[in-house]
Design a protein around this motif. Structure first.
Motif, PDB file in Angstrom:
ATOM      1  N   CYS A 106      -0.935  -5.144   8.212  1.00 27.56           N
ATOM      2  CA  CYS A 106      -0.240  -3.857   8.295  1.00 27.56           C
ATOM      3  C   CYS A 106      -1.161  -2.887   9.008  1.00 27.56           C
ATOM      4  O   CYS A 106      -2.201  -2.487   8.472  1.00 27.56           O
ATOM      5  CB  CYS A 106       0.129  -3.346   6.904  1.00 27.56           C
ATOM      6  N   ALA A 127      -0.833   0.132   9.600  1.00 25.06           N
ATOM      7  CA  ALA A 127      -0.827   1.520   9.133  1.00 25.06           C
ATOM      8  C   ALA A 127      -2.201   1.891   8.572  1.00 25.06           C
ATOM      9  O   ALA A 127      -2.758   2.938   8.920  1.00 25.06           O
ATOM     10  CB  ALA A 127       0.267   1.724   8.088  1.00 25.06           C
ATOM     11  N   ASP A 128      -2.742   1.043   7.711  1.00 21.92           N
ATOM     12  CA  ASP A 128      -4.069   1.315   7.117  1.00 21.92           C
ATOM     13  C   ASP A 128      -4.890   0.040   7.019  1.00 21.92           C
ATOM     14  O   ASP A 128      -5.841  -0.022   6.258  1.00 21.92           O
ATOM     15  CB  ASP A 128      -3.906   1.928   5.722  1.00 21.92           C
ATOM     16  N   HIS A 129      -4.485  -0.965   7.748  1.00 26.05           N
ATOM     17  CA  HIS A 129      -5.222  -2.239   7.832  1.00 26.05           C
ATOM     18  C   HIS A 129      -5.290  -3.014   6.519  1.00 26.05           C
ATOM     19  O   HIS A 129      -6.358  -3.485   6.122  1.00 26.05           O
ATOM     20  CB  HIS A 129      -6.616  -2.011   8.412  1.00 26.05           C
ATOM     21  N   SER A 130      -4.186  -3.130   5.871  1.00 25.38           N
ATOM     22  CA  SER A 130      -4.091  -4.120   4.792  1.00 25.38           C
ATOM     23  C   SER A 130      -3.785  -5.468   5.424  1.00 25.38           C
ATOM     24  O   SER A 130      -2.970  -5.567   6.346  1.00 25.38           O
ATOM     25  CB  SER A 130      -2.990  -3.749   3.805  1.00 25.38           C
ATOM     26  N   PRO A 169      -6.479  -1.698   1.736  1.00 25.45           N
ATOM     27  CA  PRO A 169      -6.168  -0.986   0.500  1.00 25.45           C
ATOM     28  C   PRO A 169      -4.959  -1.497  -0.292  1.00 25.45           C
ATOM     29  O   PRO A 169      -4.674  -0.976  -1.369  1.00 25.45           O
ATOM     30  CB  PRO A 169      -5.880   0.439   1.000  1.00 25.45           C
ATOM     31  N   HIS A 214       0.841  -1.205   0.000  1.00 24.44           N
ATOM     32  CA  HIS A 214       0.000   0.000   0.000  1.00 24.44           C
ATOM     33  C   HIS A 214       0.876   1.254   0.000  1.00 24.44           C
ATOM     34  O   HIS A 214       1.078   1.870  -1.039  1.00 24.44           O
ATOM     35  CB  HIS A 214      -0.966  -0.004   1.197  1.00 24.44           C
ATOM     36  N   GLN A 215       1.415   1.601   1.154  1.00 23.97           N
ATOM     37  CA  GLN A 215       2.267   2.790   1.205  1.00 23.97           C
ATOM     38  C   GLN A 215       3.616   2.485   1.823  1.00 23.97           C
ATOM     39  O   GLN A 215       4.252   3.337   2.433  1.00 23.97           O
ATOM     40  CB  GLN A 215       1.556   3.920   1.947  1.00 23.97           C
ATOM     41  N   LEU A 216       4.037   1.242   1.673  1.00 24.46           N
ATOM     42  CA  LEU A 216       5.419   0.847   1.910  1.00 24.46           C
ATOM     43  C   LEU A 216       5.851   0.892   3.370  1.00 24.46           C
ATOM     44  O   LEU A 216       7.037   1.083   3.668  1.00 24.46           O
ATOM     45  CB  LEU A 216       6.379   1.696   1.050  1.00 24.46           C
ATOM     46  N   ALA A 217       4.895   0.704   4.280  1.00 26.79           N
ATOM     47  CA  ALA A 217       5.306   0.519   5.681  1.00 26.79           C
ATOM     48  C   ALA A 217       6.194  -0.722   5.760  1.00 26.79           C
ATOM     49  O   ALA A 217       5.988  -1.699   5.035  1.00 26.79           O
ATOM     50  CB  ALA A 217       4.081   0.355   6.572  1.00 26.79           C
TER      51      ALA A 217
HETATM   52  S1  FES Z   1       1.157   1.066   4.364  1.00 28.29           S
HETATM   53 FE1  FES Z   1       0.378  -0.879   4.899  1.00 28.29          FE
HETATM   54  S2  FES Z   1      -1.757  -0.627   4.845  1.00 28.29           S
HETATM   55 FE2  FES Z   1      -1.023   1.337   4.263  1.00 28.29          FE
END
Ligand code: FES
Length: 235
Positions: free
Chosen positions: A144, A146-149, A163, A115-118
């Motif tokens: 994850c 961060a945004d629940h992927s 996402p 998603h956003q590279l966490a």
């Molecule tokens: S960076 Fe992992 S869900 Fe957004």
């Protein structure tokens, strides 16, 4: 690669699971795993290109080969591969999922969220395997926070919620049935390395002093995620 019968079975099942990790076909993996099914399995939309890298033996904190038989089941382990700055999660799911090891139960994935590279850094990790269910996820998922992927490690880390646009890239492992040694040998699927190195250029430069894109070399340290990260997010 080992040549014992168990390992050959693991290899066949792994090939099949990799080919179907983002397709509905995954639900039939257990029933269909076999030579004919392997030959006919479709590719995912993102492709499953296989890239081989110089093999890296997984070693413990003293530099000795890590014995895969000593892995704690359903526990987060971390190593870096293929580059010194790119983290991977390794998990023994304690059931046959087409991975490696005596029970075909050990799998590994690049730990950079699509998603956003966490990713797991020393100060914090938002992405991790969770053995138990939570408000946002079923049990035995890579989540994850961060945004629940949410990714399913038993099915090639396909996305099951959130996402994230793509599965986590799978790390190819080989397992020595005599010694229990684990070696990372390659990668399959869509990796996030270019975007990762772009996004974190300054941070990685500070941390690795220009070595972030170096290959890990002949060994890579495997340790529990909680020993690497000071804070592992819970969600
Ligand atoms: S960076 Fe992992 S869900 Fe957004």
């Amino acid at each position: 690669m080992t040549a014992d019968n168990d390992s050959i079975d693991c290899d066949q099942r792994r090939e099949f699971l990799a080919a179907c990790s983002s397709a509905a076909l995954c639900g039939f993996a257990t029933a269909l795993a076999g030579g004919e099914a392997l030959a006919n399995a479709p590719s995912s939309p993102g492709g499953h290109a296989r890239r081989l890298y110089p093999a890296a033996l997984l070693v413990d904190e003293r530099g000795a080969p890590f014995n895969g038989r000593s892995l704690q089941p359903r526990t987060n382990y971390l190593f870096h591969f293929p580059f010194v700055a790119t983290p991977c999660l390794l998990i023994d799911l304690a059931r046959d999922v087409g991975g490696v090891g005596r029970g075909c139960s050990i799998v590994a994935f690049s730990a950079i969220c699509s998603h956003q590279l966490a990713y797991p850094a020393k100060e914090v990790s938002f992405i991790r395997f969770q053995a138990k269910a939570s408000t946002h996820s079923e049990a035995e998922r890579i989540h994850c926070c961060a945004d629940h992927s949410v990714y399913d490690p038993a099915q090639g880390a396909r996305v099951v919620a959130g996402p994230a646009p793509a599965p986590l890239a799978q790390i190819e492992l080989s397992y020595d049935a005599k010694t229990g040694n684990l070696t990372a040998t390659g990668l399959r699927g869509t990796d996030q390395f270019d975007a990762f190195f772009r996004k974190y250029d300054f941070k990685l430069g500070m941390e690795f002093g220009g070595r972030a894109r170096d290959l890990v070399g002949r060994t890579s340290q495997l340790q529990e995620l909680t020993r690497f990260c000071r804070n592992v997010a819970q969600c």
